[in-house]
Motif scaffolding. Sequence first.
Motif, short mmCIF file in Angstrom:
data_model
loop_
_atom_site.label_atom_id
_atom_site.label_comp_id
_atom_site.label_asym_id
_atom_site.label_seq_id
_atom_site.Cartn_x
_atom_site.Cartn_y
_atom_site.Cartn_z
N GLU A 1 0.99 -1.36 0.05
CA GLU A 1 0.01 -0.29 0.24
C GLU A 1 0.90 1.42 0.38
OE1 GLU A 1 -3.89 2.14 -0.15
OE2 GLU A 1 -3.30 -0.13 -0.42
N ALA A 2 1.97 1.29 1.02
CA ALA A 2 2.97 2.38 0.75
C ALA A 2 3.68 2.83 -0.27
CB ALA A 2 3.35 2.12 2.97
N LYS A 3 3.87 0.89 -1.06
CA LYS A 3 5.18 1.20 -2.15
C LYS A 3 6.38 1.54 -1.38
CE LYS A 3 2.10 2.28 -5.62
NZ LYS A 3 0.53 2.47 -4.96
N ALA A 4 6.55 0.95 -0.11
CA ALA A 4 7.81 1.36 0.82
C ALA A 4 8.12 0.57 1.25
CB ALA A 4 8.12 3.06 1.58
N PRO A 5 9.10 -0.34 1.89
CA PRO A 5 9.53 -1.03 2.76
C PRO A 5 9.08 -1.32 3.61
CG PRO A 5 11.88 -0.37 1.97
CD PRO A 5 11.08 0.90 1.67
N VAL A 6 8.85 -1.66 4.81
CA VAL A 6 7.61 -1.58 6.72
C VAL A 6 8.39 -2.53 7.19
CG1 VAL A 6 5.25 -2.06 7.17
CG2 VAL A 6 6.15 -0.37 5.34
#
Length: 896
Positions: free
Chosen positions: A420-425
């Motif tokens: 969803e964030a298009k980033a590592p989480v």
Amino acid sequence: MSTMTINGKLAPLPDDPDALLVDVVRDALDLTGTKLVCGAGVCGACTVLVDGEPAVSCLMPAGSAANKSITTVEGIGAKALHPVQKAFMAHDALQCGFCTPGFIVEAAAFHDSWRAAKGTAVPSREEIGAALSGHLCRCGAYDGIFRAVADACAGRFDGNDILPPRMEARDKVTGSAKYTVDIHHDGQLEGVILRSPFAHARISELDLAPARAMPGVSAVISLLRDDRIVRYVGEPIAAVAAKNRKTALAAIAAIKLGSERLPSAIGLDEARKADAPVVFEKSARKMAGNVSEGGGAPASWKGNIRGPSAAFSKKPKKVRSWVEGARAANNPLLVEAIFRTGTQQHACLEPHAAVARFDGDRLTVHVSTQAVFHVMELIAKRYKLGHDKVRVIADHVGGGFGSKAALGVETTTAIELAREAKAPVRIAYDRHEELSVTGYRPATEMKIALLPSEQGELKALSLTAYADTGAATNSTIAALARLIYPAEAKELADFDVISNLPAGAPFRGPGGPPMAFALEQAIDEAALRMKVDPIALRKRWDPDPNRQRLYDWAFGLEVWRNRKPIAAQSGRYRRGVGVATGYWLYLWQPGSKVEVAVKAGRLVASTATQDIGTGTRTVIANTVAREFGLEPHEIEVRIGDSKLPEGPGSGGSRVTASVIPPMLLAIEQLKAAIQQNAKRQPVPGSNAPWREMLAASPDLSVSSVRPEDSKPMAPGVQSPLKQAGFMGMIFGWMMRRFSNLAIGAGVPSSVQVIEVEVDTWLGHVRVVNVHTGIAVGKIAAPALAHSQAAGAVIQGIGYALYEAREVDSRTGDVLSGGMEDYRIPGIADTPMIDVHFDQSGFDHVLGGSVGIGEVATVPTSPAVANAIYNATGVRLTELPIRPDRLVAALKGRAAA
């Protein structure tokens, strides 16, 4: 801007008055050897030196470090290893290694002050225990820690570096070992889960907009099930990914929640009532979790009770008839009792954690997991991705004990937030989450009846177990009594009691310790009534060849031969000696594959398994090195990555038995290939022929899959499921078909003899000495096997004396949600531990080795209880054996 000096370098301090030193050290400076575990100054994992004095950095405001000198574990051995680091390596004073940096920092400070004041005098166990009392190790590495600190203080490690018995020991004692919670990618976000505050409710409104609108928030998702019902406090509702944890927590608090409260049933007793609210309606039963390592057999449901699962019974009608007849006749040999055990939390020091990152259509997930390959398969299936598109990595794992064997919410949520964030989480549970929603060994109520015949044989055994499984099913406790002490008839029934509490999970020998707590005390009571030595009775009733040898060993122990008669002592402090037996199944994982290769003249062994502290890297390195006449440190071991050949999960003591056989086959093939490609043979008389051929060999690789075992030749060795008859064979088929686990011939076994001291005034029990005999075949890594055995004993002592989850019976809140509330054994609770390995019994397994982790902990709690009985004449039937329970039992006995 204020600054501090850390490991000899100047570093800035943040202006944020809420910032803690542990966060600055770990997040801003990337000194991840310092670990955050409890957040309350209880466990010692975050210990650093502040101007040379140990301090817990989780409680220290960062501003308090201004103008001070801070030393982390990375600074302890920066130029050369400290004697304490070398001693920890040499004595294998570590397992998963997550707590090790904190121990190293504190022990190094103790060592330095001790040496300055007392030279090379050897500190006592009491002095070492007092110095390190602020540190906890869930793996139970204390036995090695005592020896390491004593030897370091005595000057025995002042010299050159040593070659440790554990492959990754240097990384763990220097803080360079990277765990999932230590992974940090550029642009990484922090994920937090909103959890249900209700034990049972229907969520009527979930407004995520306020959280999405907050600055610094990149993703907000719903985690509600389709029916929108939450069934325990802590069930996931929604999740947020934000620039940092502080922002994520604020966003979670902004989510608007509407709910319709539903009636709840909390715990074993409430959920069994006839009018108890039903937790899972028929249509929702598939939502229940699984407390077993395998798939469960079908069973009937009635309200919140699932069962009985009674397939392992034998002539149950005869059992009922004989027991009822013995009861009516007041047969003095009939043993009947009700035993209860408390809920035991896994309490892993590294929390459940995952870091998910997408690179185009490729997903990489670092997970604190016990099953890298299996979790990869589950992720691929869940998200409809090819196996080549998913990579799961677990370089080091800070404990699991069964709770990290499945695809957990932390992992799926991190993946969905990252998408969803298009980033590592990253999602890393806090300590309250770790001690409430990650699983546990279910509490139990067990009713047992044991009837010897007039001729002294075991005639009938009845065991009915009710397991407090929370929102889960598939407990197996009573059924385990089918595979020990053959009787003319057995009635064994297991019931799950489902309630509005978090789901239980497999825990080191699932079902074994509670079953043994009841059965092994009943055996001891039978021996008392029959006027027979308890070991002699076990030897008479139990034909297993592995345990027969262990009984002979135990019978010869001086502490057993010199034990005093029951209740022969008076006075406040009394000593007692008890014995108990345990067993586990010999499990291995079909399809396990190992590659052994020559790469640039170096041997490389690869398989997609993981090392959770049990020593898998070392078992692999030792095996390869031994076959080629090399040293283990000359072998490169590649594990912890799902892209490697399919490997086993670390559960059920299956890894050693799953990887050694295919490794030996691959080694045999690789040797042949090396010889075939050799341009010249070794120099005649060379003492290192394979080293010479490897240096000259081209790159080669060979892989092999785990073969079936040969037929056992030793008398009495057979599959325990074959002993169990038709239903046993069906169970074995189901385990292989649905859980990919094979149950082999032969029974890993343990016998423990334990000495305790009882304070009859205050009810305190101190375990003084433990002798643990273990039969698991050939020992592949002796020092590490000793560590496993000793750690298993310490976890068993915790189960016997200290550990119990506390729950609010009205609300379903877990009250013991911190390490200050949930008591696990500390270093000062550690007895003297003698480990005896019987290395026979598994010659039919290629390599002759099976697993040790489970079997080594099963008999500890009943051995402690039997020792207490020997000391006081009081039989304790409820775990943990708290001081108040013991004092009440002693008063009851005196009054009687």
